[in-house]
Design an enzyme around this catalytic site. Sequence first.
Site, PDB file in Angstrom:
ATOM      1  N   GLY A 116      12.462  -3.310  24.547  1.00  0.00           N
ATOM      2  CA  GLY A 116      12.595  -4.059  25.893  1.00  0.00           C
ATOM      3  C   GLY A 116      13.396  -5.344  26.424  1.00  0.00           C
ATOM      4  O   GLY A 116      13.262  -6.076  25.276  1.00  0.00           O
ATOM      5  N   ALA A 117      13.912  -5.456  27.710  1.00  0.00           N
ATOM      6  CA  ALA A 117      14.026  -6.621  27.721  1.00  0.00           C
ATOM      7  C   ALA A 117      15.003  -7.178  27.694  1.00  0.00           C
ATOM      8  O   ALA A 117      14.914  -8.090  27.572  1.00  0.00           O
ATOM      9  CB  ALA A 117      12.837  -7.419  28.596  1.00  0.00           C
ATOM     10  N   HIS A 175      18.937  -8.018  26.288  1.00  0.00           N
ATOM     11  CA  HIS A 175      19.942  -8.671  25.786  1.00  0.00           C
ATOM     12  C   HIS A 175      21.227  -8.622  24.980  1.00  0.00           C
ATOM     13  O   HIS A 175      20.836  -7.734  24.592  1.00  0.00           O
ATOM     14  CB  HIS A 175      18.345 -10.552  25.540  1.00  0.00           C
ATOM     15  N   GLY A 179      21.617  -9.780  22.348  1.00  0.00           N
ATOM     16  CA  GLY A 179      21.293 -10.131  21.186  1.00  0.00           C
ATOM     17  C   GLY A 179      20.488  -8.537  20.694  1.00  0.00           C
ATOM     18  O   GLY A 179      21.426  -8.230  19.439  1.00  0.00           O
ATOM     19  N   HIS A 180      20.478  -7.975  21.462  1.00  0.00           N
ATOM     20  CA  HIS A 180      20.086  -6.303  21.293  1.00  0.00           C
ATOM     21  C   HIS A 180      21.473  -6.322  20.927  1.00  0.00           C
ATOM     22  O   HIS A 180      20.831  -4.682  20.079  1.00  0.00           O
ATOM     23  CB  HIS A 180      18.899  -5.952  22.096  1.00  0.00           C
ATOM     24  N   ASP A 216      13.622 -13.493  14.568  1.00  0.00           N
ATOM     25  CA  ASP A 216      12.475 -13.369  13.795  1.00  0.00           C
ATOM     26  C   ASP A 216      12.696 -13.058  12.018  1.00  0.00           C
ATOM     27  O   ASP A 216      12.957 -12.107  11.544  1.00  0.00           O
ATOM     28  CB  ASP A 216      12.039 -11.978  14.519  1.00  0.00           C
ATOM     29  N   GLN A 226       9.476 -11.608  10.319  1.00  0.00           N
ATOM     30  CA  GLN A 226      10.160 -10.231  10.373  1.00  0.00           C
ATOM     31  C   GLN A 226      10.826 -10.044  10.080  1.00  0.00           C
ATOM     32  O   GLN A 226      10.042  -8.457   9.068  1.00  0.00           O
ATOM     33  CB  GLN A 226       9.849 -10.222  12.244  1.00  0.00           C
ATOM     34  N   SER A 258      14.035 -12.553  24.955  1.00  0.00           N
ATOM     35  CA  SER A 258      13.708 -11.558  26.178  1.00  0.00           C
ATOM     36  C   SER A 258      12.921 -12.407  27.061  1.00  0.00           C
ATOM     37  O   SER A 258      12.236 -12.338  27.814  1.00  0.00           O
ATOM     38  CB  SER A 258      12.231 -10.325  25.639  1.00  0.00           C
ATOM     39  N   ARG A 259      11.987 -13.267  25.842  1.00  0.00           N
ATOM     40  CA  ARG A 259      10.817 -14.235  26.516  1.00  0.00           C
ATOM     41  C   ARG A 259      11.923 -15.755  27.556  1.00  0.00           C
ATOM     42  O   ARG A 259      10.868 -16.008  28.804  1.00  0.00           O
ATOM     43  CB  ARG A 259      10.340 -14.926  25.647  1.00  0.00           C
TER      44      ARG A 259
HETATM   45  O1  PAF Z   1      11.801  -7.746  16.965  1.00  0.00           O
HETATM   46  C1  PAF Z   1      10.715  -6.465  17.847  1.00  0.00           C
HETATM   47  O2  PAF Z   1      11.290  -6.477  19.002  1.00  0.00           O
HETATM   48  C2  PAF Z   1       9.136  -5.972  17.607  1.00  0.00           C
HETATM   49  O3  PAF Z   1       8.753  -6.663  16.853  1.00  0.00           O
HETATM   50  C3  PAF Z   1      10.303  -4.922  16.731  1.00  0.00           C
HETATM   51  C4  PAF Z   1      10.515  -4.856  15.960  1.00  0.00           C
HETATM   52  C5  PAF Z   1      10.363  -4.041  18.412  1.00  0.00           C
HETATM   53  C6  PAF Z   1       8.391  -4.408  16.413  1.00  0.00           C
HETATM   54  O4  PAF Z   1       7.544  -4.031  17.891  1.00  0.00           O
END
Ligand code: PAF
Length: 294
Positions: free
Chosen positions: A38-39, A41, A43-44, A158, A161, A194-195
């Site tokens: 959530g939050a 922006h 990028g999402h 990320d 990630q 989001s931060r």
């Molecule tokens: O990148 C994120 O926002 C989180 O790490 C994710 C992939 C949604 C997992 O909680």
Amino acid sequence: MTPTPNQAPTQLISVADIIAWKQALEKGSTVGFVPTMGALHEGHLALIQSAMQHCDVVVASIYINPTQFNLSADFSAYPSDVDGDIAMLHSVGCHAVFLPETDLLYPHGVAPDHFDLAGLDGLLEGAHRPGHFQGVATVVNRLFDLLMPDKAFFGLKDFQQVKVVQQLATIRDSNPEIIPCPIVREPSGLAMSSRNRRLTPDQCADASVIFIALQAIADSQGSLSPVEIQSQMTGAIQASGALIVEAIDVVCADDLTCPDPMIPLRNHDKKVQVMVSAFAGEVRLIDNLTVYTG
Ligand code: PAF
């Protein structure tokens, strides 16, 4: 519930909807998935747009995952605006949003599973945030099990990630396909996050130095060694006194191994990524850039 591609509004789907929803799709239709906390922006939204280009139907999830936070204060401070998020998803035509409850994701209690992430979880950011990537893998794995997407979209901000989730997908027999998507930046160059909502306007302006410092390394065309890169970047980022560097890692982009610290990048035959974490006040910011293409 029948999915309604290209029609408003974004549908809220429950776990009970998911199977019927998948069955209602035409044979051969592909489902794209964008997991988020959530939050949202830009990028999402770029991830959603990319998913819409690749897939027939796109689902986003919103869940602030407790097992990936090292500090409970960071978890508590994580911004949340579900109504605003749904409006943003709707604005780009996202077909459905999944808002799971904790009991559904963690039926046996809120604790991470353990995955063999090929050591990727203990390196770099994982060394500063023990357990973080196991927490990410746990929630992502569970979301994949519930939603059964064909493709899942993750932002390269990320960077580690993305590697971890690719390894998770390998464990899952390449299911779903992981699609890494480029970092989206503010006009200043600051990577969207989001931060960033927790930054003051001054901190926001100061934090643009992170990308400027990364670009300066890319401009040096492999002439610097990892040690020189760390020194130059730390100096540049901390010069104004507004940011404190936590880590600058110079790694091979493919496997996150470290090239020789003393040898200029151009002497290696590898694509190199620089990964930065820095604090602006209490807000931890991360960014990365390919600085040498090998
Ligand atoms: O990148 C994120 O926002 C989180 O790490 C994710 C992939 C949604 C997992 O909680």
